[in-house]
Scaffold this active site. Structure first.
Site, PDB file in Angstrom:
ATOM      1  N   SER A  25       1.556   3.553  -2.296  1.00  0.00           N
ATOM      2  CA  SER A  25       1.247   4.735  -2.887  1.00  0.00           C
ATOM      3  C   SER A  25       0.140   5.464  -2.194  1.00  0.00           C
ATOM      4  O   SER A  25      -0.282   6.248  -2.750  1.00  0.00           O
ATOM      5  CB  SER A  25       0.677   4.449  -4.188  1.00  0.00           C
ATOM      6  OG  SER A  25      -0.381   3.525  -4.213  1.00  0.00           O
ATOM      7  N   VAL A  43      -0.445   6.953   4.070  1.00  0.00           N
ATOM      8  CA  VAL A  43       0.441   6.645   4.820  1.00  0.00           C
ATOM      9  C   VAL A  43       1.746   6.379   4.275  1.00  0.00           C
ATOM     10  O   VAL A  43       3.000   6.621   4.662  1.00  0.00           O
ATOM     11  CB  VAL A  43      -0.025   5.696   6.030  1.00  0.00           C
ATOM     12  CG1 VAL A  43       1.242   5.316   6.956  1.00  0.00           C
ATOM     13  CG2 VAL A  43      -1.213   6.014   6.637  1.00  0.00           C
ATOM     14  N   TYR A  80     -15.083  -4.322   7.248  1.00  0.00           N
ATOM     15  CA  TYR A  80     -13.610  -3.769   7.339  1.00  0.00           C
ATOM     16  C   TYR A  80     -13.161  -4.008   9.037  1.00  0.00           C
ATOM     17  O   TYR A  80     -11.928  -4.451   9.048  1.00  0.00           O
ATOM     18  CB  TYR A  80     -13.635  -2.280   7.011  1.00  0.00           C
ATOM     19  CG  TYR A  80     -12.380  -1.470   7.248  1.00  0.00           C
ATOM     20  CD1 TYR A  80     -11.364  -1.644   6.184  1.00  0.00           C
ATOM     21  CD2 TYR A  80     -12.091  -0.905   8.211  1.00  0.00           C
ATOM     22  CE1 TYR A  80     -10.111  -1.135   6.195  1.00  0.00           C
ATOM     23  CE2 TYR A  80     -10.797  -0.119   8.408  1.00  0.00           C
ATOM     24  CZ  TYR A  80      -9.832  -0.421   7.334  1.00  0.00           C
ATOM     25  OH  TYR A  80      -8.615   0.425   7.294  1.00  0.00           O
ATOM     26  N   GLY A 129       0.808  -1.322   0.065  1.00  0.00           N
ATOM     27  CA  GLY A 129      -0.133   0.068   0.142  1.00  0.00           C
ATOM     28  C   GLY A 129       0.857   1.326   0.044  1.00  0.00           C
ATOM     29  O   GLY A 129       0.516   2.420   0.602  1.00  0.00           O
TER      30      GLY A 129
END
Length: 319
Positions: A15, A18, A141, A13
Protein backbone atom coordinates in the site's frame (compact mmCIF):
# COMPACT_ATOMS: atom_id res chain seq x y z
CA UNK A 1 -9.93 -12.85 -14.95
CA UNK A 2 -8.17 -16.20 -15.19
CA UNK A 3 -4.70 -16.56 -13.74
CA UNK A 4 -1.93 -19.04 -14.24
CA UNK A 5 -1.45 -20.18 -10.65
CA UNK A 6 2.13 -21.18 -11.50
CA UNK A 7 3.24 -17.58 -10.74
CA UNK A 8 1.85 -15.90 -7.64
CA UNK A 9 3.61 -12.68 -6.64
CA UNK A 10 3.17 -11.32 -3.12
CA UNK A 11 4.25 -7.70 -2.54
CA UNK A 12 4.82 -6.79 1.09
CA UNK A 13 4.28 -3.13 1.87
CA UNK A 14 1.93 -3.08 -1.11
CA UNK A 15 0.00 0.00 0.00
CA UNK A 16 3.06 2.27 0.09
CA UNK A 17 4.67 4.49 -2.51
CA UNK A 18 6.50 1.78 -4.47
CA UNK A 19 3.83 -0.87 -3.92
CA UNK A 20 1.13 1.38 -5.37
CA UNK A 21 3.36 2.16 -8.34
CA UNK A 22 3.98 -1.54 -9.00
CA UNK A 23 0.24 -2.18 -8.79
CA UNK A 24 -0.39 0.56 -11.37
CA UNK A 25 2.21 -0.85 -13.78
CA UNK A 26 0.94 -4.43 -13.30
CA UNK A 27 -2.65 -3.35 -14.01
CA UNK A 28 -1.54 -1.53 -17.16
CA UNK A 29 0.36 -4.60 -18.43
CA UNK A 30 -2.67 -6.88 -17.99
CA UNK A 31 -0.55 -10.04 -17.84
CA UNK A 32 -3.10 -12.77 -17.13
CA UNK A 33 -0.32 -15.32 -16.53
CA UNK A 34 0.57 -13.76 -13.17
CA UNK A 35 -1.42 -13.32 -10.00
CA UNK A 36 -0.34 -10.36 -7.84
CA UNK A 37 -1.26 -9.88 -4.18
CA UNK A 38 -0.45 -6.55 -2.52
CA UNK A 39 -0.23 -6.88 1.27
CA UNK A 40 -0.50 -4.06 3.80
CA UNK A 41 -0.32 -3.93 7.59
CA UNK A 42 -4.03 -4.77 7.61
CA UNK A 43 -3.22 -8.26 6.29
CA UNK A 44 -0.50 -9.06 8.83
CA UNK A 45 1.95 -7.57 11.31
CA UNK A 46 5.22 -8.67 9.73
CA UNK A 47 7.04 -8.04 13.02
CA UNK A 48 5.23 -11.19 14.17
CA UNK A 49 6.67 -14.48 12.92
CA UNK A 50 3.33 -16.28 13.32
CA UNK A 51 1.34 -13.64 11.43
CA UNK A 52 3.95 -13.55 8.67
CA UNK A 53 3.85 -17.34 8.26
CA UNK A 54 0.05 -17.30 8.29
CA UNK A 55 -0.30 -14.76 5.50
CA UNK A 56 2.30 -16.58 3.38
CA UNK A 57 0.47 -19.88 3.95
CA UNK A 58 -2.74 -18.19 2.86
CA UNK A 59 -1.45 -16.89 -0.47
CA UNK A 60 1.34 -19.41 -1.18
CA UNK A 61 3.53 -17.08 -3.24
CA UNK A 62 6.00 -18.37 -5.80
CA UNK A 63 7.67 -14.95 -5.97
CA UNK A 64 7.94 -12.07 -3.49
CA UNK A 65 8.78 -8.38 -3.75
CA UNK A 66 9.64 -7.30 -0.21
CA UNK A 67 8.97 -3.59 0.36
CA UNK A 68 7.56 -3.57 3.90
CA UNK A 69 9.58 -1.54 6.38
CA UNK A 70 9.36 1.04 9.11
CA UNK A 71 10.35 4.20 7.24
CA UNK A 72 10.64 7.91 7.86
CA UNK A 73 12.52 11.05 7.03
CA UNK A 74 15.78 12.40 8.44
CA UNK A 75 14.41 13.77 11.71
CA UNK A 76 12.32 10.72 12.59
CA UNK A 77 15.32 8.48 11.91
CA UNK A 78 17.49 10.58 14.20
CA UNK A 79 14.93 10.32 17.00
CA UNK A 80 14.09 6.60 16.75
CA UNK A 81 17.26 4.83 15.54
CA UNK A 82 16.75 1.88 17.89
CA UNK A 83 13.16 1.32 16.78
CA UNK A 84 14.19 1.49 13.13
CA UNK A 85 16.90 -1.11 13.77
CA UNK A 86 14.78 -3.55 15.81
CA UNK A 87 11.51 -3.41 13.89
CA UNK A 88 13.08 -3.66 10.46
CA UNK A 89 15.28 -6.55 11.52
CA UNK A 90 12.19 -8.39 12.77
CA UNK A 91 10.28 -7.74 9.54
CA UNK A 92 13.16 -8.82 7.30
CA UNK A 93 13.95 -11.95 9.30
CA UNK A 94 10.31 -13.06 9.36
CA UNK A 95 9.72 -12.43 5.65
CA UNK A 96 12.87 -14.14 4.38
CA UNK A 97 12.43 -17.13 6.70
CA UNK A 98 8.81 -17.51 5.57
CA UNK A 99 10.00 -17.38 1.95
CA UNK A 100 12.55 -20.11 2.67
CA UNK A 101 9.94 -22.31 4.36
CA UNK A 102 7.46 -21.80 1.50
CA UNK A 103 10.16 -22.55 -1.09
CA UNK A 104 9.55 -19.21 -2.81
CA UNK A 105 11.38 -19.25 -6.15
CA UNK A 106 12.63 -15.67 -5.99
CA UNK A 107 12.60 -12.75 -3.55
CA UNK A 108 13.46 -9.15 -4.47
CA UNK A 109 13.96 -6.93 -1.43
CA UNK A 110 14.16 -3.14 -1.54
CA UNK A 111 17.14 -1.48 0.15
CA UNK A 112 18.23 2.18 0.16
CA UNK A 113 21.32 4.20 -0.70
CA UNK A 114 21.54 5.20 2.97
CA UNK A 115 23.06 1.74 3.63
CA UNK A 116 26.33 2.85 2.03
CA UNK A 117 29.26 4.07 4.16
CA UNK A 118 29.20 7.70 5.22
CA UNK A 119 32.91 8.11 4.46
CA UNK A 120 33.31 6.82 0.93
CA UNK A 121 34.54 7.84 -2.52
CA UNK A 122 31.90 8.75 -5.07
CA UNK A 123 30.09 7.54 -7.00
CA UNK A 124 29.06 4.60 -4.84
CA UNK A 125 28.46 1.22 -6.45
CA UNK A 126 27.18 -2.20 -5.45
CA UNK A 127 30.60 -3.44 -4.27
CA UNK A 128 30.88 -0.77 -1.55
CA UNK A 129 27.89 -1.58 0.69
CA UNK A 130 29.89 -2.99 3.61
CA UNK A 131 33.01 -0.82 3.42
CA UNK A 132 32.31 1.20 6.57
CA UNK A 133 29.57 2.50 8.90
CA UNK A 134 26.61 4.40 7.45
CA UNK A 135 25.80 8.02 8.34
CA UNK A 136 25.07 8.37 12.05
CA UNK A 137 21.73 10.13 11.47
CA UNK A 138 19.95 6.93 10.38
CA UNK A 139 22.31 4.11 11.32
CA UNK A 140 19.46 1.96 12.74
CA UNK A 141 17.46 1.84 9.52
CA UNK A 142 20.62 1.64 7.40
CA UNK A 143 22.10 -1.34 9.24
CA UNK A 144 18.80 -3.24 9.25
CA UNK A 145 18.52 -2.74 5.48
CA UNK A 146 22.18 -3.56 4.94
CA UNK A 147 21.69 -6.89 6.71
CA UNK A 148 19.22 -7.98 4.02
CA UNK A 149 22.17 -8.30 1.64
CA UNK A 150 24.01 -10.43 4.21
CA UNK A 151 20.91 -12.59 4.71
CA UNK A 152 20.42 -13.00 0.96
CA UNK A 153 23.92 -14.46 0.62
CA UNK A 154 23.53 -16.62 3.73
CA UNK A 155 20.23 -18.10 2.56
CA UNK A 156 21.69 -18.70 -0.88
CA UNK A 157 24.84 -20.41 0.41
CA UNK A 158 23.10 -22.61 2.99
CA UNK A 159 19.74 -23.30 1.36
CA UNK A 160 20.17 -22.36 -2.31
CA UNK A 161 17.53 -19.62 -2.07
CA UNK A 162 17.27 -17.11 -4.92
CA UNK A 163 17.05 -13.97 -2.78
CA UNK A 164 18.33 -10.67 -4.18
CA UNK A 165 17.87 -6.94 -3.60
CA UNK A 166 17.65 -3.59 -5.32
CA UNK A 167 19.04 -0.26 -4.11
CA UNK A 168 16.97 2.68 -5.39
CA UNK A 169 17.99 6.28 -4.92
CA UNK A 170 15.45 8.78 -3.50
CA UNK A 171 12.00 7.64 -4.64
CA UNK A 172 9.08 10.02 -5.12
CA UNK A 173 5.67 9.96 -6.76
CA UNK A 174 1.93 9.55 -6.18
CA UNK A 175 0.87 7.77 -2.96
CA UNK A 176 3.97 8.95 -1.10
CA UNK A 177 3.93 9.93 2.59
CA UNK A 178 3.59 13.72 2.53
CA UNK A 179 3.90 14.14 6.31
CA UNK A 180 5.64 17.41 7.14
CA UNK A 181 7.63 15.96 10.05
CA UNK A 182 8.26 12.33 9.12
CA UNK A 183 8.15 12.19 5.32
CA UNK A 184 11.07 12.19 2.92
CA UNK A 185 12.40 15.41 1.44
CA UNK A 186 10.49 15.77 -1.84
CA UNK A 187 6.97 14.91 -0.57
CA UNK A 188 7.68 17.14 2.44
CA UNK A 189 8.55 20.03 0.13
CA UNK A 190 5.39 19.42 -1.89
CA UNK A 191 3.17 19.52 1.19
CA UNK A 192 4.93 22.65 2.50
CA UNK A 193 4.40 24.56 -0.74
CA UNK A 194 0.75 23.45 -0.81
CA UNK A 195 0.21 24.81 2.72
CA UNK A 196 2.15 28.01 2.03
CA UNK A 197 0.05 28.69 -1.05
CA UNK A 198 -3.20 27.94 0.80
CA UNK A 199 -2.30 30.11 3.80
CA UNK A 200 -0.44 32.91 2.04
CA UNK A 201 2.69 32.23 4.13
CA UNK A 202 6.38 31.80 3.20
CA UNK A 203 7.63 28.43 1.99
CA UNK A 204 10.27 27.37 4.53
CA UNK A 205 12.89 24.76 3.59
CA UNK A 206 14.80 23.03 6.38
CA UNK A 207 18.57 23.25 5.94
CA UNK A 208 20.68 25.05 3.36
CA UNK A 209 19.29 23.36 0.25
CA UNK A 210 22.82 22.40 -0.78
CA UNK A 211 22.74 18.57 -0.36
CA UNK A 212 22.62 16.62 -3.62
CA UNK A 213 20.26 13.75 -4.44
CA UNK A 214 19.30 11.49 -7.34
CA UNK A 215 15.51 11.24 -7.47
CA UNK A 216 13.81 8.32 -9.20
CA UNK A 217 10.12 8.46 -10.12
CA UNK A 218 8.09 5.67 -8.51
CA UNK A 219 6.60 4.50 -11.82
CA UNK A 220 10.10 4.08 -13.28
CA UNK A 221 11.22 2.16 -10.20
CA UNK A 222 8.16 -0.09 -10.44
CA UNK A 223 9.01 -1.04 -14.04
CA UNK A 224 12.62 -1.75 -13.05
CA UNK A 225 11.65 -3.88 -10.05
CA UNK A 226 9.34 -5.99 -12.20
CA UNK A 227 12.23 -6.42 -14.64
CA UNK A 228 14.49 -7.52 -11.74
CA UNK A 229 11.86 -10.04 -10.64
CA UNK A 230 11.74 -11.59 -14.11
CA UNK A 231 15.22 -11.13 -15.54
CA UNK A 232 17.92 -10.28 -12.98
CA UNK A 233 19.63 -13.43 -11.75
CA UNK A 234 22.37 -12.25 -9.37
CA UNK A 235 22.28 -12.51 -5.58
CA UNK A 236 24.35 -9.33 -5.35
CA UNK A 237 22.25 -6.15 -5.25
CA UNK A 238 21.71 -3.79 -8.15
CA UNK A 239 21.40 0.00 -7.90
CA UNK A 240 18.27 1.37 -9.58
CA UNK A 241 18.99 5.03 -10.20
CA UNK A 242 18.89 7.81 -12.70
CA UNK A 243 22.23 8.71 -14.25
CA UNK A 244 24.84 10.67 -12.28
CA UNK A 245 24.34 13.79 -14.39
CA UNK A 246 20.69 13.86 -13.29
CA UNK A 247 21.64 14.54 -9.65
CA UNK A 248 20.07 17.77 -8.32
CA UNK A 249 20.37 19.84 -5.15
CA UNK A 250 17.52 20.10 -2.65
CA UNK A 251 17.34 23.77 -3.65
CA UNK A 252 16.85 22.84 -7.32
CA UNK A 253 14.20 20.27 -6.40
CA UNK A 254 12.42 22.86 -4.25
CA UNK A 255 12.44 25.32 -7.15
CA UNK A 256 10.81 22.68 -9.38
CA UNK A 257 8.09 22.15 -6.75
CA UNK A 258 7.53 25.93 -6.56
CA UNK A 259 7.24 25.99 -10.36
CA UNK A 260 4.79 23.06 -10.42
CA UNK A 261 2.51 24.87 -7.94
CA UNK A 262 3.01 28.26 -9.61
CA UNK A 263 3.81 29.53 -6.10
CA UNK A 264 4.56 33.27 -5.98
CA UNK A 265 5.29 33.68 -2.25
CA UNK A 266 8.55 34.03 -0.34
CA UNK A 267 11.00 31.10 -0.10
CA UNK A 268 13.01 30.87 3.15
CA UNK A 269 15.84 28.52 4.17
CA UNK A 270 15.97 27.61 7.88
CA UNK A 271 19.69 26.94 8.25
CA UNK A 272 19.31 26.05 11.95
CA UNK A 273 17.99 22.65 10.75
CA UNK A 274 20.34 19.79 9.87
CA UNK A 275 21.13 19.02 6.23
CA UNK A 276 21.86 15.33 6.77
CA UNK A 277 24.27 13.57 4.42
CA UNK A 278 25.59 16.01 1.81
CA UNK A 279 25.61 13.57 -1.10
CA UNK A 280 25.00 9.91 -1.89
CA UNK A 281 25.86 9.88 -5.59
CA UNK A 282 25.18 6.40 -6.95
CA UNK A 283 26.61 4.74 -10.05
CA UNK A 284 24.09 2.97 -12.29
CA UNK A 285 26.64 1.39 -14.66
CA UNK A 286 25.50 -2.10 -13.68
CA UNK A 287 21.89 -1.25 -14.50
CA UNK A 288 22.93 0.38 -17.78
CA UNK A 289 24.88 -2.76 -18.69
CA UNK A 290 21.60 -4.68 -18.55
CA UNK A 291 19.26 -1.92 -19.76
CA UNK A 292 21.28 0.64 -21.72
CA UNK A 293 18.22 2.26 -23.29
CA UNK A 294 15.89 2.56 -20.29
CA UNK A 295 14.28 6.01 -20.31
CA UNK A 296 13.75 7.65 -16.91
CA UNK A 297 11.00 10.21 -16.43
CA UNK A 298 12.55 13.71 -16.33
CA UNK A 299 12.40 15.02 -12.76
CA UNK A 300 10.51 18.19 -13.68
CA UNK A 301 7.78 16.08 -15.33
CA UNK A 302 7.70 13.61 -12.42
CA UNK A 303 7.39 16.41 -9.85
CA UNK A 304 4.59 18.04 -11.83
CA UNK A 305 2.67 14.73 -12.02
CA UNK A 306 3.20 14.15 -8.29
CA UNK A 307 2.06 17.68 -7.40
CA UNK A 308 -1.04 17.30 -9.56
CA UNK A 309 -1.82 13.95 -7.89
CA UNK A 310 -1.34 15.46 -4.40
CA UNK A 311 -3.67 18.38 -5.14
CA UNK A 312 -6.32 16.06 -6.56
CA UNK A 313 -6.04 13.55 -3.71
CA UNK A 314 -5.24 15.93 -0.86
CA UNK A 315 -7.97 14.71 1.49
CA UNK A 316 -6.97 11.03 1.24
CA UNK A 317 -3.19 11.40 0.80
CA UNK A 318 -0.91 10.26 3.63
CA UNK A 319 0.14 13.40 5.46
Amino acid sequence: MAYNEAMVVVVTGGSGLVGQAIQTVVEQSRNVNERWIFLSSKNADLKSASETCAVFEKYKPTHVIHLAAMVGGLYRNMKYNCDFLRFNQLINDNVLEACKKMKVKKVVSCLSTCIFPDKTPYPIDETMVHNGPPHHSNFGYSMAKRMIDVMNHAYHEQYGCNFTSVIPTNVYGPHDNFNLEDGHVLPGLIHKVYMAKQNGTPFTIWGTGKPLRQFVYSMDLAKLMIWVLHEYNEINPIILSVDEQDEVSIREAAEMVVEAFDFKGDVVYDTTKADGQFKKTACNVKLRTYLPDFQFTPIRQGIKETVDWFIENYESARK
